[in-house]
Design a protein around this motif. Structure first.
Motif, mmCIF file in Angstrom:
data_model
loop_
_atom_site.group_PDB
_atom_site.id
_atom_site.type_symbol
_atom_site.label_atom_id
_atom_site.label_comp_id
_atom_site.label_asym_id
_atom_site.label_seq_id
_atom_site.Cartn_x
_atom_site.Cartn_y
_atom_site.Cartn_z
ATOM 1 N N HIS A 202 0.586 -1.332 -0.351
ATOM 2 C CA HIS A 202 -0.037 0.056 0.071
ATOM 3 C C HIS A 202 0.942 1.506 -0.159
ATOM 4 N N ASN A 203 1.704 1.051 0.312
ATOM 5 C CA ASN A 203 3.036 2.567 0.561
ATOM 6 C C ASN A 203 4.058 2.008 -0.281
ATOM 7 N N LEU A 204 3.909 1.431 -1.730
ATOM 8 C CA LEU A 204 5.561 1.303 -1.934
ATOM 9 C C LEU A 204 5.362 1.870 -3.606
ATOM 10 N N HIS A 205 4.097 2.740 -3.515
ATOM 11 C CA HIS A 205 4.955 4.245 -4.123
ATOM 12 C C HIS A 205 6.181 5.052 -3.687
ATOM 13 N N ASN A 206 5.286 5.705 -2.261
ATOM 14 C CA ASN A 206 6.366 5.951 -1.518
ATOM 15 C C ASN A 206 7.989 5.668 -1.342
ATOM 16 N N VAL A 207 7.706 4.428 -1.168
ATOM 17 C CA VAL A 207 8.835 4.046 -0.583
ATOM 18 C C VAL A 207 9.829 3.782 -2.201
ATOM 19 N N ILE A 208 9.923 3.718 -3.131
ATOM 20 C CA ILE A 208 9.578 3.924 -4.266
ATOM 21 C C ILE A 208 10.969 5.381 -5.340
ATOM 22 N N GLU A 209 9.364 6.209 -4.139
ATOM 23 C CA GLU A 209 9.973 7.474 -4.606
ATOM 24 C C GLU A 209 11.317 7.724 -3.826
ATOM 25 N N GLU A 210 11.780 7.199 -2.427
ATOM 26 C CA GLU A 210 12.679 7.610 -1.990
ATOM 27 C C GLU A 210 13.493 7.039 -1.857
ATOM 28 N N LEU A 211 13.992 6.039 -3.209
ATOM 29 C CA LEU A 211 14.911 4.697 -2.944
ATOM 30 C C LEU A 211 15.478 4.942 -4.717
ATOM 31 N N ILE A 212 14.640 5.463 -5.434
ATOM 32 C CA ILE A 212 14.814 6.570 -6.971
ATOM 33 C C ILE A 212 15.468 7.937 -6.485
ATOM 34 N N ALA A 213 15.079 8.807 -5.683
ATOM 35 C CA ALA A 213 16.419 9.756 -5.019
ATOM 36 C C ALA A 213 16.967 9.303 -4.582
ATOM 37 N N ALA A 214 17.136 8.268 -4.245
ATOM 38 C CA ALA A 214 18.527 8.208 -2.743
ATOM 39 C C ALA A 214 19.393 7.912 -3.545
ATOM 40 N N GLU B 251 -1.661 -20.915 -3.385
ATOM 41 C CA GLU B 251 -2.753 -19.210 -3.690
ATOM 42 C C GLU B 251 -1.150 -18.607 -4.271
ATOM 43 N N GLN B 252 0.019 -18.610 -3.736
ATOM 44 C CA GLN B 252 1.140 -17.615 -3.872
ATOM 45 C C GLN B 252 1.086 -17.770 -5.584
ATOM 46 N N LYS B 253 1.233 -16.171 -5.992
ATOM 47 C CA LYS B 253 1.479 -15.402 -6.701
ATOM 48 C C LYS B 253 2.131 -14.324 -6.678
ATOM 49 N N GLU B 254 3.387 -14.400 -8.076
ATOM 50 C CA GLU B 254 3.893 -13.543 -8.346
ATOM 51 C C GLU B 254 3.836 -12.030 -8.934
ATOM 52 N N LEU B 255 4.606 -10.614 -9.163
ATOM 53 C CA LEU B 255 4.170 -9.544 -9.990
ATOM 54 C C LEU B 255 5.705 -9.117 -10.005
ATOM 55 N N ILE B 256 6.577 -8.916 -11.101
ATOM 56 C CA ILE B 256 7.926 -8.799 -11.162
ATOM 57 C C ILE B 256 7.835 -7.283 -12.239
ATOM 58 N N GLY B 257 8.572 -6.834 -11.929
ATOM 59 C CA GLY B 257 9.122 -5.475 -12.940
ATOM 60 C C GLY B 257 10.533 -4.820 -11.940
ATOM 61 N N THR B 258 10.753 -4.164 -12.010
ATOM 62 C CA THR B 258 11.460 -2.669 -12.041
ATOM 63 C C THR B 258 11.195 -1.481 -10.624
ATOM 64 N N LEU B 259 11.913 -1.312 -10.658
ATOM 65 C CA LEU B 259 12.071 0.563 -10.167
ATOM 66 C C LEU B 259 10.385 1.220 -10.564
ATOM 67 N N ASN B 260 11.524 1.538 -11.982
ATOM 68 C CA ASN B 260 10.326 2.626 -12.421
ATOM 69 C C ASN B 260 9.299 2.165 -12.858
ATOM 70 N N ASN B 261 8.479 0.352 -13.115
ATOM 71 C CA ASN B 261 7.647 0.534 -13.493
ATOM 72 C C ASN B 261 6.369 -1.399 -12.622
ATOM 73 N N ILE B 262 7.428 -1.274 -11.595
ATOM 74 C CA ILE B 262 6.242 -1.385 -10.724
ATOM 75 C C ILE B 262 4.548 -1.309 -10.072
ATOM 76 N N VAL B 263 5.107 0.055 -9.853
ATOM 77 C CA VAL B 263 4.114 0.603 -9.476
ATOM 78 C C VAL B 263 2.362 0.473 -10.361
ATOM 79 N N GLU B 264 2.757 0.505 -11.534
ATOM 80 C CA GLU B 264 2.435 0.426 -12.759
ATOM 81 C C GLU B 264 1.150 -0.739 -13.179
#
Length: 254
Positions: A180-192, A210-223
């Motif tokens: 739920h807060n990943l977009h803020n975390v990613i902004e912090e990591l990119i800014a760093a 029922e395990q599921k995975e979603l793979i991406g990058t800092l640039n696109n995982i929120v989308e």
């Protein structure tokens, strides 16, 4: 001060991440012997099925926006049950001492004069990535890992996590309760200064069928989260170890 006599002992037991096979033998034996079990929301139904059928079972689960019991109520309930029952189990998902408030409960119980024992559990921050074929450390990918919570308690001992230090100090970052807060975390990591193309894996209901995975990058995982409707509970793994899954094509539980 009136002396309170306790007939029982409270066991803070880690239920592991979900797969009943990851429940420790000691934890299983205690569930079979328990007279009272106070359990969390993320404990799997199969593990709840291990509980002594004659035991009193109390749901103290906490999910985002929905609390069955407040923390102070849970601790007080443990104290009360220890007055009249020999084996009281506080059953917590994962490990009690890894973002599970086990330390807080241990402290309060000891201050009340209750005998307490901690039974560690397998934490989801290691197990969920493993079931997705991702080692949190690997000599060719990462020699350091940081475990961090994705949300923080109000009024805690420090105002915020130092994401800049984490971004520079660890090759692998594992985030609990962070969807739920990943977009803020990613902004912090990119800014760093963390690279936009840093791989990210989200693992939902880790180690369960029922395990599921979603793979991406800092640039696109929120989308990708928004496009797929991916939801909690999930662990986020950030770092090059995520590429191990792709490069080795492991057998993954689906």
């Amino acid at each position: 001060m009136k002396h309170i006599k306790f007939v029982g002992k409270v066991y803070l037991v880690g239920a592991g991440p979900g797969d009943p096979g990851l429940m420790t033998l000691k934890g299983k034996v205690l569930l079979e012997q328990a007279e009272v079990v106070i359990y969390d929301a993320l404990v799997s139904p199969t593990i709840l099925g291990m509980i002594n059928p004659l035991a009193e079972k109390i749901n103290a689960g906490k999910r985002r926006g929905r609390h069955s019991l407040e923390q102070i109520e849970t601790t007080q309930l443990l104290i009360e049950k220890a007055k009249t029952h020999a084996v009281v189990v506080r059953l917590k998902g994962g490990d009690p001492f890894v973002f599970g408030r086990g330390g807080e409960e241990l402290q309060d119980l000891m201050q009340a004069g209750v005998s307490v024992e901690v039974v560690p559990g397998v934490t989801s921050g290691i197990a969920a990535p493993a079931y997705a074929g991702i080692p949190v450390t690997h000599r060719d990918y990462s020699s350091s890992v940081t475990f961090v919570t994705g949300h923080e308690a109000a009024g805690k001992y420090r105002p915020e996590i130092n994401w800049e230090a984490i971004a520079h100090g660890s090759e692998t970052i594992v985030i609990y309760m962070g969807v739920h807060n990943l977009h803020n975390v990613i902004e912090e990591l990119i800014a760093a200064g963390r690279d936009l193309e840093t791989p990210v894996a989200l693992i939902q209901w880790g180690t369960r069928p029922e395990q599921k995975e979603l793979i991406g990058t800092l640039n696109n995982i929120v989308e990708k989260i928004e496009a797929t409707g991916f939801e909690a509970p999930a662990i986020a793994v950030i770092g090059n170890v995520v590429n191990f899954r792709t490069n080795t094509n492991p057998v993954i539980m689906e």
